[in-house]
Scaffold this active site. Structure first.
Site, PDB file in Angstrom:
ATOM      1  N   LEU A  96       0.825  -1.210   0.000  1.00 59.43           N
ATOM      2  CA  LEU A  96       0.000   0.000   0.000  1.00 59.43           C
ATOM      3  C   LEU A  96       0.861   1.263   0.000  1.00 59.43           C
ATOM      4  CD1 LEU A  96      -2.177  -1.392   2.866  1.00 59.43           C
ATOM      5  CD2 LEU A  96      -3.228  -0.639   0.743  1.00 59.43           C
ATOM      6  N   TYR A 185       2.608  10.768 -10.811  1.00 64.95           N
ATOM      7  CA  TYR A 185       2.102   9.679  -9.958  1.00 64.95           C
ATOM      8  C   TYR A 185       1.454   8.577 -10.796  1.00 64.95           C
ATOM      9  CZ  TYR A 185      -1.564   7.651  -6.851  1.00 64.95           C
ATOM     10  OH  TYR A 185      -2.418   6.826  -6.159  1.00 64.95           O
ATOM     11  N   TRP A 215     -11.690   5.851  -2.495  1.00 64.10           N
ATOM     12  CA  TRP A 215     -12.194   5.261  -1.267  1.00 64.10           C
ATOM     13  C   TRP A 215     -12.171   6.343  -0.205  1.00 64.10           C
ATOM     14  CZ3 TRP A 215      -9.328  -0.136  -0.605  1.00 64.10           C
ATOM     15  CH2 TRP A 215      -9.472  -0.865  -1.786  1.00 64.10           C
ATOM     16  N   ASP A 337      -6.058  17.412 -14.410  1.00 61.31           N
ATOM     17  CA  ASP A 337      -7.040  16.630 -13.638  1.00 61.31           C
ATOM     18  C   ASP A 337      -7.688  15.540 -14.488  1.00 61.31           C
ATOM     19  OD1 ASP A 337      -9.605  17.640 -11.206  1.00 61.31           O
ATOM     20  OD2 ASP A 337      -8.406  15.831 -11.475  1.00 61.31           O
TER      21      ASP A 337
END
Ligand SMILES: NC(=O)c1ccc[n+]([C@@H]2O[C@H](COP(=O)([O-])OP(=O)(O)OC[C@H]3O[C@@H](n4cnc5c(N)ncnc54)[C@H](O)[C@@H]3O)[C@@H](O)[C@H]2O)c1
Ligand SMILES: O=c1ccn([C@@H]2O[C@H](COP(=O)(O)OP(=O)(O)O[C@H]3OC[C@](O)(CO)[C@H]3O)[C@@H](O)[C@H]2O)c(=O)[nH]1
Length: 390
Positions: A96, A185, A215, A337
């Site tokens: 993670l 990223y 999430w 974005d």
């Protein structure tokens, strides 16, 4: 009362395993550790540089029935000789670890690329060389922008799902230009996905890749100036929660027109549990994990969070609940974005039979109840101290 034997989706008994969870101290990791400790016999080697969000699971010996099943190892996977040994001790590694807050992507692109690609390399290598299964957390952001976003604004094709539904094994990855360093990223995540996939194809690595679609829930990120740096910029849930707690207008970047689908963390953790306990169904798959029924613009999210916060806090909403800000002002140069993120759910339905359950209103009600209960007093104190010294 004797516990009922746990079986997988094909009716086979589930044997207890040891899980090396890297990044266990974070938002998702803390909820996954809670689930594993409270509902399964599995063991967790929890690796992270921080453990604030899992401290409640690590209390002194015998404070919990699971205290012999979870061990915390404070380490930074960038340079720690213990990493391979811990992976070898486990049956499964879940990675993670990441820098995963968009405010960092265009302002700390090197750290972002190293964190999401370079630092993950040894984890993949150790799993492959030691024949250990890997569940790797990627992101829905690897899809970047939709194909539809390149159509003329008034094109009817923009309403055609073929131009915006994101499918794991079909959709392209569409990023902005190199000077739009926001995509550092997503591109790093894409390349580590490709490396894992190649390790699977060439060396037989048993892998599952998870692409989370926003999430959200308790313990996500931090409230600036309370349990994180005052100048920090967390993800939108914590940003808007901070504004509501401080009775400030919510800042809508570029008018808040981007769209997102949000899934409740507790629904999403169920999906991860199914991946952990059904390796034959999960191995070699990439899974979208999101809630296509919870789509809103960021502006609509802000409006809904404002309504929910009035309900949970009893405080009236502001005369001016939101203000528009430019992305350059809010994030700096190089921001870009994703326009829309609708997960195709075919593969996760077929392989694991998972569907999200919680509506956006309900997940915001439970999350903002947590935020208000956890932070309201501390924020009030911080504000009064600031006004006393100004
Ligand atoms: N939360 C979401 O909606 C979401 C969406 C898309 C992708 N993801 C991915 O899921 C993963 C977990 O996300 P999260 O929301 O829990 O983030 P988080 O920031 O809360 O957790 C990440 C954890 O990794 C740890 N970490 C980072 N670098 C490390 C290192 N070098 N050594 C040891 N520990 C390190 C951090 O300390 C942190 O506790 C990330 O890979 C992220 O990219 C999450
Ligand atoms: O105060 C704010 C903060 C953000 N926005 C806008 O909200 C959109 C969502 O932003 P955020 O939650 O920070 O992150 P993204 O959804 O863009 O990306 C994340 O998704 C998955 C993950 O990989 C990990 O969580 C990460 O990359 C966005 O449009 C912001 O501009 C706002 O208007 N006001």
């Amino acid at each position: 009362m004797a516990s009922v034997a746990r079986v997988d989706l094909d009716g086979n008994p589930i044997k207890p395993i040891t899980i090396c969870m890297i990044g266990a101290g974070g938002f998702i990791g803390s909820h996954l550790c809670e689930k594993l400790m409270s509902e399964t016999p599995h063991k967790v080697l929890a690796l992270d540089v921080y453990n604030d969000k899992i401290k409640h699971l690590l209390e002194p010996e015998n404070a919990h029935p699971w205290s012999d099943r979870i061990q915390f190892h404070r380490l930074n996977i960038k340079q720690d000789s213990r990493l391979e040994g811990l992976i070898k001790m486990a049956d499964l590694t879940i990675n993670l670890a990441a820098i995963c807050t968009p405010a960092d992507y265009n302002t700390r692109p090197l750290d972002t690329i190293y964190s999401n690609f370079i630092d993950a390399l040894p984890v993949v290598k150790y799993c492959s060389e030691n024949n250990k299964r890997l569940i790797h957390f990627s992101t829905c952001e690897v899809y970047g922008k939709t194909i539809g976003s390149y159509l003329p604004k008034d094109s009817p094709l923009r309403q055609d799902p073929a131009y915006y539904v994101l499918k794991e094994d079909e959709s392209p990855c569409i990023f902005g230009s190199i000077e739009k360093q926001r995509w550092s990223y997503a591109c790093a995540k894409q390349l580590i996905e490709r490396l894992i996939y190649a390790e699977g194809a060439e060396n037989g690595l048993e892998f599952t890749i998870v692409r989370p679609f926003n999430w959200i829930g308790p313990r996500m990120d931090f409230i600036p100036g309370i349990d994180g740096p005052s100048e920090g910029v967390p993800r939108v849930l914590a940003c808007f929660s901070n504004n509501l707690l401080r009775r400030e207008p919510l800042k809508l970047v570029d008018g808040g027109q981007s769209q997102r689908t949000f899934v409740y963390i507790k629904d999403a953790i169920e999906a991860v549990m199914l991946m952990i306990e059904n390796p034959a169904r999960a191995n070699s798959h990439i899974f979208n994990v999101g809630n296509p029924n919870n789509e809103v613009t960021v502006r609509q999210l802000g409006e809904m969070m404002t309504e929910v916060y009035v309900k949970v806090s009893g405080e009236p909403k502001l005369e001016t609940p939101t203000i528009d800000v430019s992305s350059q002002e809010f994030y700096g140069v190089g921001y870009d974005d994703s326009d829309k993120r609708i997960p195709d759910m075919t593969i996760i339905n077929k392989q694991l039979g998972w569907n999200p359950k919680t509506s956006l209103w309900d997940l915001l009600e439970s999350t903002l109840t947590y935020q208000h209960r956890t932070y309201a007093e501390a924020v009030k104190k911080a504000i009064s101290q600031a006004s006393a010294t100004s």
